[in-house]
Design a protein around this motif. Structure first.
Motif, short mmCIF file in Angstrom:
data_model
loop_
_atom_site.label_atom_id
_atom_site.label_comp_id
_atom_site.label_asym_id
_atom_site.label_seq_id
_atom_site.Cartn_x
_atom_site.Cartn_y
_atom_site.Cartn_z
N ASP A 125 41.25 56.45 -1.00
CA ASP A 125 41.10 55.88 0.34
C ASP A 125 41.00 56.95 1.44
OD1 ASP A 125 43.72 56.54 -0.21
OD2 ASP A 125 44.59 54.78 0.74
N ILE A 126 40.23 58.00 1.15
CA ILE A 126 39.97 59.05 2.14
C ILE A 126 39.21 58.46 3.32
CG2 ILE A 126 38.63 61.15 2.59
CD1 ILE A 126 38.88 61.81 -0.36
N THR A 127 39.56 58.89 4.51
CA THR A 127 38.76 58.53 5.68
C THR A 127 38.63 59.74 6.59
OG1 THR A 127 40.66 57.76 6.99
CG2 THR A 127 39.48 56.11 5.67
N ALA A 153 34.01 68.55 19.26
CA ALA A 153 34.25 67.58 18.19
C ALA A 153 35.66 67.64 17.64
CB ALA A 153 33.26 67.82 17.07
N ARG A 154 36.09 66.49 17.13
CA ARG A 154 37.33 66.38 16.38
C ARG A 154 37.04 65.58 15.12
NH1 ARG A 154 37.71 65.75 21.19
NH2 ARG A 154 37.58 63.48 21.22
N LEU A 155 37.53 66.09 13.99
CA LEU A 155 37.51 65.35 12.75
C LEU A 155 38.96 65.00 12.44
CD1 LEU A 155 35.02 67.40 10.51
CD2 LEU A 155 34.54 65.43 11.98
N ASN A 156 39.25 63.72 12.36
CA ASN A 156 40.59 63.24 12.06
C ASN A 156 40.57 62.75 10.62
OD1 ASN A 156 41.65 63.63 14.78
ND2 ASN A 156 40.21 62.01 15.33
N VAL A 157 41.17 63.55 9.74
CA VAL A 157 41.05 63.35 8.30
C VAL A 157 42.33 62.73 7.74
CG1 VAL A 157 40.67 64.51 6.09
CG2 VAL A 157 39.54 65.37 8.16
#
Length: 139
Positions: A77-79, A97-101
């Motif tokens: 369930d990676i997002t 940018a932001r990547l919220n992992v």
């Protein structure tokens, strides 16, 4: 330094008219969208959303490659929630940018190692690193 490609694996092709108030269509017809400026009441999407979608999808694939190299199993369930800001200074427009992992159940140190390695592998990350401000958060 610009890396030279030895073998082209795929070429995405689109035809766009009208800019931020236009339309874009891929050569195979699988993408056919209306475009509208961010924050407008237009019915289309915008380039920032398209970048967020493409980058987050690619980043998930890069995390899979990174995890495999590290012999780590990733949760199913990676997002990745990508946020692309369009901003400006007095004279010019810029992106950040932001990547919220989310890697639920993975040890935080292992998750950070996977994310950091993925950022080095992902073609979108490579294209944007050093060109825009990027933050990668583990959530």
């Amino acid at each position: 330094m610009i890396n030279q490609i030895d073998t082209v694996l795929y070429t995405g092709k689109t035809h766009t008219t009208g800019g931020r108030n236009g339309e874009a269509r891929s050569d195979d017809g699988r993408l056919d969208i209306k475009l509208s400026p961010p924050g407008s009441s237009g019915s289309g999407t915008n380039p920032e959303q398209l970048l967020a979608a493409g980058w987050s999808a690619c980043f998930i694939g890069a995390m899979g490659k990174a995890a495999a190299a590290m012999k780590v199993s990733l949760p199913s369930d990676i997002t990745v929630d990508a946020e692309i800001d369009l901003g400006k200074t007095e004279e010019a427009f810029f992106l950040q940018a932001r990547l919220n992992v989310s890697l639920p159940g993975l040890d935080p140190a292992v998750a950070r190692a996977v994310v950091d390695d993925a950022h080095l592998r992902c073609p979108y990350s490579k294209a944007l690193s050093g060109n825009i401000d990027i933050t990668i958060n583990l959530v």
